[in-house]
Design a protein around this motif. Structure first.
Motif, PDB file in Angstrom:
ATOM      1  N   TYR A   1      -8.171 -18.882   8.456  1.00 61.57           N
ATOM      2  CA  TYR A   1      -6.726 -18.896   8.180  1.00 61.57           C
ATOM      3  C   TYR A   1      -6.412 -18.147   6.887  1.00 61.57           C
ATOM      4  N   VAL A   2      -7.230 -18.359   5.868  1.00 62.61           N
ATOM      5  CA  VAL A   2      -7.012 -17.690   4.586  1.00 62.61           C
ATOM      6  C   VAL A   2      -7.027 -16.178   4.759  1.00 62.61           C
ATOM      7  N   MET A   3      -7.907 -15.676   5.624  1.00 59.70           N
ATOM      8  CA  MET A   3      -7.976 -14.231   5.840  1.00 59.70           C
ATOM      9  C   MET A   3      -6.725 -13.685   6.510  1.00 59.70           C
ATOM     10  N   THR A   4      -6.029 -14.513   7.293  1.00 54.04           N
ATOM     11  CA  THR A   4      -4.763 -14.051   7.873  1.00 54.04           C
ATOM     12  C   THR A   4      -3.695 -13.881   6.801  1.00 54.04           C
ATOM     13  N   LEU A   5      -3.947 -14.436   5.611  1.00 54.78           N
ATOM     14  CA  LEU A   5      -3.018 -14.274   4.495  1.00 54.78           C
ATOM     15  C   LEU A   5      -3.478 -13.175   3.538  1.00 54.78           C
ATOM     16  N   THR A   6      -4.751 -13.190   3.195  1.00 47.96           N
ATOM     17  CA  THR A   6      -5.234 -12.283   2.149  1.00 47.96           C
ATOM     18  C   THR A   6      -5.413 -10.847   2.622  1.00 47.96           C
ATOM     19  N   LEU A   7      -5.916 -10.650   3.835  1.00 47.00           N
ATOM     20  CA  LEU A   7      -6.146  -9.285   4.309  1.00 47.00           C
ATOM     21  C   LEU A   7      -4.845  -8.493   4.462  1.00 47.00           C
ATOM     22  N   PRO A   8      -3.829  -9.029   5.177  1.00 44.94           N
ATOM     23  CA  PRO A   8      -2.586  -8.249   5.297  1.00 44.94           C
ATOM     24  C   PRO A   8      -1.889  -8.031   3.964  1.00 44.94           C
ATOM     25  N   SER A   9      -1.833  -9.045   3.112  1.00 48.86           N
ATOM     26  CA  SER A   9      -1.089  -8.907   1.858  1.00 48.86           C
ATOM     27  C   SER A   9      -1.775  -7.920   0.918  1.00 48.86           C
ATOM     28  N   ALA A  10      -3.083  -8.044   0.746  1.00 50.73           N
ATOM     29  CA  ALA A  10      -3.789  -7.131  -0.154  1.00 50.73           C
ATOM     30  C   ALA A  10      -3.741  -5.699   0.362  1.00 50.73           C
ATOM     31  N   ALA A  11      -3.938  -5.523   1.674  1.00 56.35           N
ATOM     32  CA  ALA A  11      -3.927  -4.175   2.241  1.00 56.35           C
ATOM     33  C   ALA A  11      -2.546  -3.541   2.141  1.00 56.35           C
ATOM     34  N   ALA A  12      -1.490  -4.331   2.408  1.00 62.56           N
ATOM     35  CA  ALA A  12      -0.133  -3.781   2.378  1.00 62.56           C
ATOM     36  C   ALA A  12       0.288  -3.384   0.968  1.00 62.56           C
ATOM     37  N   VAL A  13      -0.007  -4.237  -0.003  1.00 57.80           N
ATOM     38  CA  VAL A  13       0.373  -3.920  -1.382  1.00 57.80           C
ATOM     39  C   VAL A  13      -0.402  -2.704  -1.873  1.00 57.80           C
ATOM     40  N   TYR A  14      -1.695  -2.642  -1.559  1.00 56.68           N
ATOM     41  CA  TYR A  14      -2.485  -1.479  -1.977  1.00 56.68           C
ATOM     42  C   TYR A  14      -1.994  -0.213  -1.286  1.00 56.68           C
ATOM     43  N   TRP A  15      -1.635  -0.306  -0.003  1.00 62.91           N
ATOM     44  CA  TRP A  15      -1.107   0.849   0.722  1.00 62.91           C
ATOM     45  C   TRP A  15       0.170   1.365   0.062  1.00 62.91           C
ATOM     46  N   ALA A  16       1.014   0.467  -0.394  1.00 59.61           N
ATOM     47  CA  ALA A  16       2.310   0.863  -0.950  1.00 59.61           C
ATOM     48  C   ALA A  16       2.192   1.415  -2.365  1.00 59.61           C
ATOM     49  N   PHE A  17       1.310   0.831  -3.185  1.00 56.11           N
ATOM     50  CA  PHE A  17       1.302   1.177  -4.604  1.00 56.11           C
ATOM     51  C   PHE A  17       0.033   1.858  -5.076  1.00 56.11           C
ATOM     52  N   GLY A  18      -1.040   1.781  -4.321  1.00 58.43           N
ATOM     53  CA  GLY A  18      -2.250   2.515  -4.638  1.00 58.43           C
ATOM     54  C   GLY A  18      -2.795   2.265  -6.032  1.00 58.43           C
ATOM     55  N   ASP A  19      -3.071   3.346  -6.744  1.00 58.43           N
ATOM     56  CA  ASP A  19      -3.733   3.250  -8.049  1.00 58.43           C
ATOM     57  C   ASP A  19      -2.866   2.597  -9.119  1.00 58.43           C
ATOM     58  N   MET A  20      -1.574   2.446  -8.877  1.00 55.68           N
ATOM     59  CA  MET A  20      -0.729   1.750  -9.850  1.00 55.68           C
ATOM     60  C   MET A  20      -1.227   0.330 -10.091  1.00 55.68           C
ATOM     61  N   LEU A  21      -1.911  -0.235  -9.098  1.00 57.15           N
ATOM     62  CA  LEU A  21      -2.403  -1.607  -9.225  1.00 57.15           C
ATOM     63  C   LEU A  21      -3.508  -1.737 -10.267  1.00 57.15           C
TER      64      LEU A  21
END
Length: 501
Positions: free
Chosen positions: A268-288
């Motif tokens: 269940y935790v992976m259904t939260l962490t994988l989409p959120s981390a991937a989406a934020v990284y996709w949107a902001f990239g190296d700014m993180l």
């Protein structure tokens, strides 16, 4: 567990289990049973999931920027499996210990079994001492991390006070955890905490996708070994939150049903962490790389403020009495109570007063080391690697190293794991992998990063990585280094309300 356990003992299998009493009636008892007094498999699942996901949800996009998208996803899956396996191993050792002791007529109705006691009963005092040292140190710094996180998150809503002042405030709040008797009493808070975190994770996912990629976004990770292993260790920490597994099991009416709970919680935790981390990284990239808290890059909207508030409630309520801080601190309370002879005291007020000295060093350390991201990785490499992965795997190998012990084991390994040979092989792989990659390379990278933070910001820093009050429009962009702080946003910028973590 003592006075809060209202049940009768029944013999099931090889050891005594505590069944909830069904005869209690009246509105007060029904209310207590519904919201306060839990011990079912569902309570254990909510406890495991809440405790696991709350720790590093907001820093996982930062880890993705250090690792790259592919490594970030693969390491989450890999360490999720490793964490679930060692939680299973801990549950096997708990059942073995409890069975042996209850065959000797030991009664645990007024005593909470802890991990160091399992090691003591199965392998002797030297294992107990090592387990106690690692576990207590990990839980201590785990509590410190939650206190730092609360101060950082509230800063996004009200930056009139610096992070250190917010740490003082939440440090005072966290003292109220002393009034929660045991893990039986987290039922409603675990449920609500997971709902809050679920909302926050999906907010991060949806908001990042709707926001789209920033102009000139770059996804250059991984670029440095130090950054790579720091990010990997943070994910190791993500799925290493089961230093309280034994206490959660002991709070169950039927601990033998725990075996697969941690794996289901991890899924269940992976259904939260994988989409959120991937989406934020996709949107902001190296700014993180310069924004270790994902909230700092998203525009301020009512939905973002709601996510911040819910995470703050989840973490602050944990500090107050509920999940993350409470989960980390409650085992420390138990250890302290046992050390001073107060563990079986039935007076809640006396036990609460006796617990207060435990809170003070946590408060103090959070003020000294406010480096939320780096301290996550450092704790993961130096403490979680041993507490959660290496020691349980080794303990299982040594407990069942003899043919007699394997033959008389209460819990025989299933055939789809290869029985004893397969189990020992998996445990050996975990010990070698985590020792070399997690503790070795991860410890090297995390300590370099942590020392750099101290050199750059100093101890007792008033507002770690806070933006300067004003920055000229021509200010150069951040350097994406280990010590980089986020540049204060320009007044006309769409993110002018964001703050670097």
């Amino acid at each position: 567990m003592g006075s809060e356990k209202t049940g009768e003992t029944v013999i099931v299998g090889n050891y005594v289990e505590m069944e909830p009493a069904e005869k209690s009636k009246g509105m007060k008892n029904k209310f207590s049973k519904l919201f306060w007094h839990g011990g079912s498999v569902y309570d254990a699942w909510f406890s495991c999931a809440s405790n696991q996901v709350a720790q590093v949800l907001l820093t996982l996009p930062y880890s993705f920027s250090q690792l790259g998208m592919l490594s970030g996803i693969l390491l989450q899956l890999f360490y999720g499996l490793l964490g679930s396996w060692t939680a299973y191993i801990i549950s096997v050792l708990y059942v073995e210990y409890r069975t042996r002791k209850e065959r000797e007529k030991v009664d645990f109705r007024n005593h909470v079994i802890q991990w160091f006691e399992v090691l003591d009963g199965l392998l002797g005092k030297h294992w107990r001492n090592v387990g106690l040292a690692f576990n207590c140190t990990f839980l201590l710094f785990g509590s410190v991390i939650q206190l730092i996180a609360c101060a950082s998150n509230i800063y996004y809503i009200n930056d009139n006070l610096d992070k250190r002042t917010w740490t003082y405030t939440f440090g005072a709040c966290c003292a109220t955890t002393v009034f929660i008797p045991s893990f039986h009493n987290y039922r409603i808070w675990s449920f609500l905490g997971l709902l809050m975190t679920t909302y926050t994770a999906w907010y991060l996912t949806v908001a990042s996708l709707l926001h789209g990629q920033v102009d000139g976004v770059r996804h250059s990770g991984p670029t440095k070994l130090v950054l790579y292993f720091t990010g990997a260790t943070n994910i190791l920490y993500t799925f290493g939150g089961h230093a309280v597994t034994v206490e959660i099991m002991h709070a169950m009416w039927k601990p033998q049903k725990f075996k697969a709970i941690y794996l289901m919680a991890t899924v269940y935790v992976m259904t939260l962490t994988l989409p959120s981390a991937a989406a934020v990284y996709w949107a902001f990239g190296d700014m993180l790389l310069d924004h270790s808290n994902a909230f700092s890059l998203l525009p301020r909207t009512p939905f973002r403020d709601m996510a911040v508030i819910l995470m703050l409630i989840h973490q602050a309520c944990s500090l107050d009495r509920f999940i993350t801080f409470g989960f980390a601190c409650t085992p420390l309370y138990f250890v302290w109570e046992k050390a001073i002879g107060m563990h079986e005291c039935k007076s809640l007020c006396k036990r609460a007063a006796a617990r207060l000295p435990v809170v003070i060093p946590i408060w103090f350390l959070a003020i000294i080391f406010p480096f939320f991201g780096p301290i996550n990785s450092t704790v993961g490499s130096l403490l979680v690697s041993f507490t959660v992965y290496i020691i349980p795997a080794l303990a299982h190998i040594f407990t069942f190293r003899s043919a007699t012990a394997r033959e008389n084991a209460v819990d025989q390994p299933p055939k789809y794991f290869g029985r004893w040979a397969g189990t020992f092989t998996i445990n050996t792989f975990i010990v070698v992998w985590v020792l070399i990659v997690g503790f070795g390379f991860g410890g090297w990278a995390s300590m370099i990063n942590f020392v750099d933070q101290i050199d750059t910001f100093g101890l007792f820093t008033k507002c770690y990585q806070c933006p300067a009050p004003a920055v000229a429009a021509s200010s150069p962009p951040p350097s994406h280094g280990l010590n980089a702080t986020a540049t204060a946003p320009l007044h006309h910028h769409p993110f002018n309300n964001s703050r670097s973590h």
